[in-house]
Every structure is written in C-alpha cells, then in structure tokens.
Design an enzyme around this catalytic site. Sequence first.
Site, PDB file in Angstrom:
ATOM      1  N   GLY A 160      40.738  49.193  40.772  1.00  0.00           N
ATOM      2  CA  GLY A 160      41.247  48.624  39.691  1.00  0.00           C
ATOM      3  C   GLY A 160      40.164  48.608  38.515  1.00  0.00           C
ATOM      4  O   GLY A 160      40.257  49.159  37.229  1.00  0.00           O
ATOM      5  N   ALA A 161      38.675  48.820  39.010  1.00  0.00           N
ATOM      6  CA  ALA A 161      37.731  48.921  37.865  1.00  0.00           C
ATOM      7  C   ALA A 161      37.457  50.408  37.854  1.00  0.00           C
ATOM      8  O   ALA A 161      36.349  50.690  37.086  1.00  0.00           O
ATOM      9  CB  ALA A 161      36.826  47.967  38.372  1.00  0.00           C
ATOM     10  N   ASP A 191      45.897  46.245  45.390  1.00  0.00           N
ATOM     11  CA  ASP A 191      44.541  47.150  45.261  1.00  0.00           C
ATOM     12  C   ASP A 191      43.495  46.583  46.152  1.00  0.00           C
ATOM     13  O   ASP A 191      42.250  46.926  46.210  1.00  0.00           O
ATOM     14  CB  ASP A 191      44.182  47.201  43.980  1.00  0.00           C
ATOM     15  CG  ASP A 191      43.134  48.024  43.649  1.00  0.00           C
ATOM     16  OD1 ASP A 191      43.222  49.233  44.032  1.00  0.00           O
ATOM     17  OD2 ASP A 191      42.091  47.489  42.788  1.00  0.00           O
ATOM     18  N   GLU A 201      38.232  44.917  53.634  1.00  0.00           N
ATOM     19  CA  GLU A 201      38.270  46.306  53.111  1.00  0.00           C
ATOM     20  C   GLU A 201      37.169  47.265  53.665  1.00  0.00           C
ATOM     21  O   GLU A 201      35.782  47.244  53.884  1.00  0.00           O
ATOM     22  CB  GLU A 201      37.823  46.146  51.451  1.00  0.00           C
ATOM     23  CG  GLU A 201      38.877  45.159  50.858  1.00  0.00           C
ATOM     24  CD  GLU A 201      38.804  45.386  49.297  1.00  0.00           C
ATOM     25  OE1 GLU A 201      37.700  45.807  48.997  1.00  0.00           O
ATOM     26  OE2 GLU A 201      39.677  44.616  48.616  1.00  0.00           O
ATOM     27  N   ARG A 204      42.163  39.323  44.400  1.00  0.00           N
ATOM     28  CA  ARG A 204      41.452  39.323  45.495  1.00  0.00           C
ATOM     29  C   ARG A 204      42.393  39.208  46.826  1.00  0.00           C
ATOM     30  O   ARG A 204      43.524  38.490  46.670  1.00  0.00           O
ATOM     31  CB  ARG A 204      40.391  38.018  45.679  1.00  0.00           C
ATOM     32  CG  ARG A 204      39.162  38.421  44.829  1.00  0.00           C
ATOM     33  CD  ARG A 204      38.230  39.154  45.348  1.00  0.00           C
ATOM     34  NE  ARG A 204      36.978  39.721  44.727  1.00  0.00           N
ATOM     35  CZ  ARG A 204      36.944  40.513  43.737  1.00  0.00           C
ATOM     36  NH1 ARG A 204      37.915  41.373  43.816  1.00  0.00           N
ATOM     37  NH2 ARG A 204      35.960  41.001  43.121  1.00  0.00           N
ATOM     38  N   ASP A 233      47.318  28.520  35.439  1.00  0.00           N
ATOM     39  CA  ASP A 233      45.911  28.466  35.610  1.00  0.00           C
ATOM     40  C   ASP A 233      45.459  27.224  35.672  1.00  0.00           C
ATOM     41  O   ASP A 233      45.725  26.708  34.515  1.00  0.00           O
ATOM     42  CB  ASP A 233      45.167  29.565  34.484  1.00  0.00           C
ATOM     43  CG  ASP A 233      43.852  29.639  34.773  1.00  0.00           C
ATOM     44  OD1 ASP A 233      43.091  28.702  35.107  1.00  0.00           O
ATOM     45  OD2 ASP A 233      43.494  30.823  34.682  1.00  0.00           O
ATOM     46  N   ILE A 269      41.460  39.601  32.241  1.00  0.00           N
ATOM     47  CA  ILE A 269      42.391  40.582  32.740  1.00  0.00           C
ATOM     48  C   ILE A 269      43.814  40.242  32.399  1.00  0.00           C
ATOM     49  O   ILE A 269      44.536  41.075  31.937  1.00  0.00           O
ATOM     50  CB  ILE A 269      42.019  40.936  34.053  1.00  0.00           C
ATOM     51  CG1 ILE A 269      40.652  41.424  34.407  1.00  0.00           C
ATOM     52  CG2 ILE A 269      42.883  42.033  34.818  1.00  0.00           C
ATOM     53  CD1 ILE A 269      40.169  41.742  35.934  1.00  0.00           C
ATOM     54  N   HIS A 279      41.481  49.758  46.194  1.00  0.00           N
ATOM     55  CA  HIS A 279      40.618  48.845  45.298  1.00  0.00           C
ATOM     56  C   HIS A 279      39.891  49.782  44.194  1.00  0.00           C
ATOM     57  O   HIS A 279      38.568  49.692  44.177  1.00  0.00           O
ATOM     58  CB  HIS A 279      39.389  48.030  46.171  1.00  0.00           C
ATOM     59  CG  HIS A 279      38.630  46.803  45.572  1.00  0.00           C
ATOM     60  ND1 HIS A 279      38.360  45.705  46.169  1.00  0.00           N
ATOM     61  CD2 HIS A 279      38.740  46.768  44.100  1.00  0.00           C
ATOM     62  CE1 HIS A 279      37.935  44.985  45.321  1.00  0.00           C
ATOM     63  NE2 HIS A 279      38.234  45.399  44.227  1.00  0.00           N
TER      64      HIS A 279
END
Length: 293
Positions: A266-267, A240, A245, A216, A159, A140, A264
Amino acid sequence: MLILISDAFDKSLPEKLSVYGEVTDDKSRLKDADVVLIRSKTKATKEYIDEAKNLKLIIRGGVGMDNIDKAYCKEKGIIAVNTPKSSAIAVAELAFALMISVPCHIPFYDNTMKKGEWQKSVKRTELYGKTLCLLGMGNIARKVAERAKAFGMNVVSYDKYVESSDLATMMSLEDAVKEADYISMHLPYTPETDKMVNKALIEKMTHHPVIINTGRGKCVDENDVAEALKTGALSWYCTDVYSSEPPEASNPLLGCENITFTPHVGANTNENLLRIGEEVFETIGNLLKEGKI
C-alpha cells in the site's frame, strides 16, 4: 548523532539526513544509535529497544505503529512517532484500485484472455450509486472518500473517535455496514479493533459486500471471512494485509476463490517514499530545534 536506517526508505534520504549527523544502515550499530528509522519490517520490541542504549527517537515511516512497543518507549523516555500524512495517497489509490477491479472483473478478464478465451458475456457492474462504508475516518480514509465521491458513491463511515465528517455520514458500526456494497478498512490494530470484522458483524451486512483491507490483517477474523466467502455472505475480499506476513500456508484465505491478494504494498510508491523522507527530515529537524533529542 547517529541515525540508523533500519528498513527500506528512499535512496536519497541518507544524504539529506547527513546534515544532522552520521547516517548508517548497519544494523549492528543499533546499540549506538540515537535515532532509528523503521517501516513495517523492523519490530521495535522491548528487547530491541533495550539493545539501543542511546536511543532517543524512533520514527515509523508510515501510519501503523503496532510494531513499536509505545508503552515501553514512554517508560524509557524515548519519542516514538510516525509519518501520518505521507502515505495517505498511496494507500488510498491501492484501496480504490482493488475496489474498482472487482465490479470490473479485471482479474477474471485478464486471466481468461491469457488463456485464449473471450468472456464477453460476463457483465460488469458500476460503482456509481453504490454505498461505500469506511471503517476508520483518518487521513487515508478521507482520500478514499474523496475518490468515491468523484465516482458518485454514497459514503458512510464508522470511527469511534470521529463524530462528524464533511465527506461521509458517520454511523454506528452496525448501521454503517448494514447496507454497504463495499467496505474499505482503514483501522489501526488495537485491542478494540482486534478481529472487528467477524462472523457476528458479517451477519449484519445485508448486501453481501466486497471488503477491501489495506489497514491491518488482524482487524479481521480470517477464518470467519474465509467462511463468509464460501457461503456467499461476502461477495469478495481484497487484502493487502494479513494476520502474519507473509501469510502462512495454513491461512484459510489462501483456499478461497473470490479474493484478490497484494503483498502489503500500500505504501510502496516512489512518490510516497519521497514524502516519507521529507516528513522524517522535518520531524528530526523540529525535535532538534525544540531540544527534545
């Protein structure tokens, strides 16, 4: 073989999967299921897994797998996998949409126009030439980086598990956030990333950045973010995802002004649900050929 679709997938998926066996969305049949398909709603806890006596495979449609007890799956000999590539474009587009909406004042212009106001004196700023820090450099984040480069942004990243990238300058966490104008979060939730963005890290940020979180919710300390928004240490927070949640009424972020919320999603694109279905289909087919399920 019985395949249980426990969460929302594309409507065409049951028919596609029928070549592998019986497909159902009746959750009462969990005890008989050989394969279970979930997204973020279903929590594959130890208790859930124990109820599924015949379970051989759990597929998480999407990226994050923190709603699956992976250690217990391994102990029980159950394969647990996700669909890591399918959601990249959908989530990246939402992250970028949230990011560009802030300097363009889109929520403000929209709200004031609906009130009959003409707030032309409020000037926009540009993404061009600004520094974007990506926390995480997976599928992503790479898609976000590609879009940021197209906008003429300087891209840096942290990362722990990526040493170099063709799309971003890799840095330590503190160096990556230090001069960032925008920070986009694409981290899995692990003990290492729990509340990674907190007061101590925010104090390292010198440009009062905008943070976009499509990863997250538990990767940020929501109390510290809320306080930073109030003091101006952070300019804006777009999220998001939340620590629980939907967010509870006591969530400190709900009392902040410089914030953009999405539920939430995003997908949640039509195209992504199709891609997830294709990846699920291929995964089951490959595991069957290999004799693993």
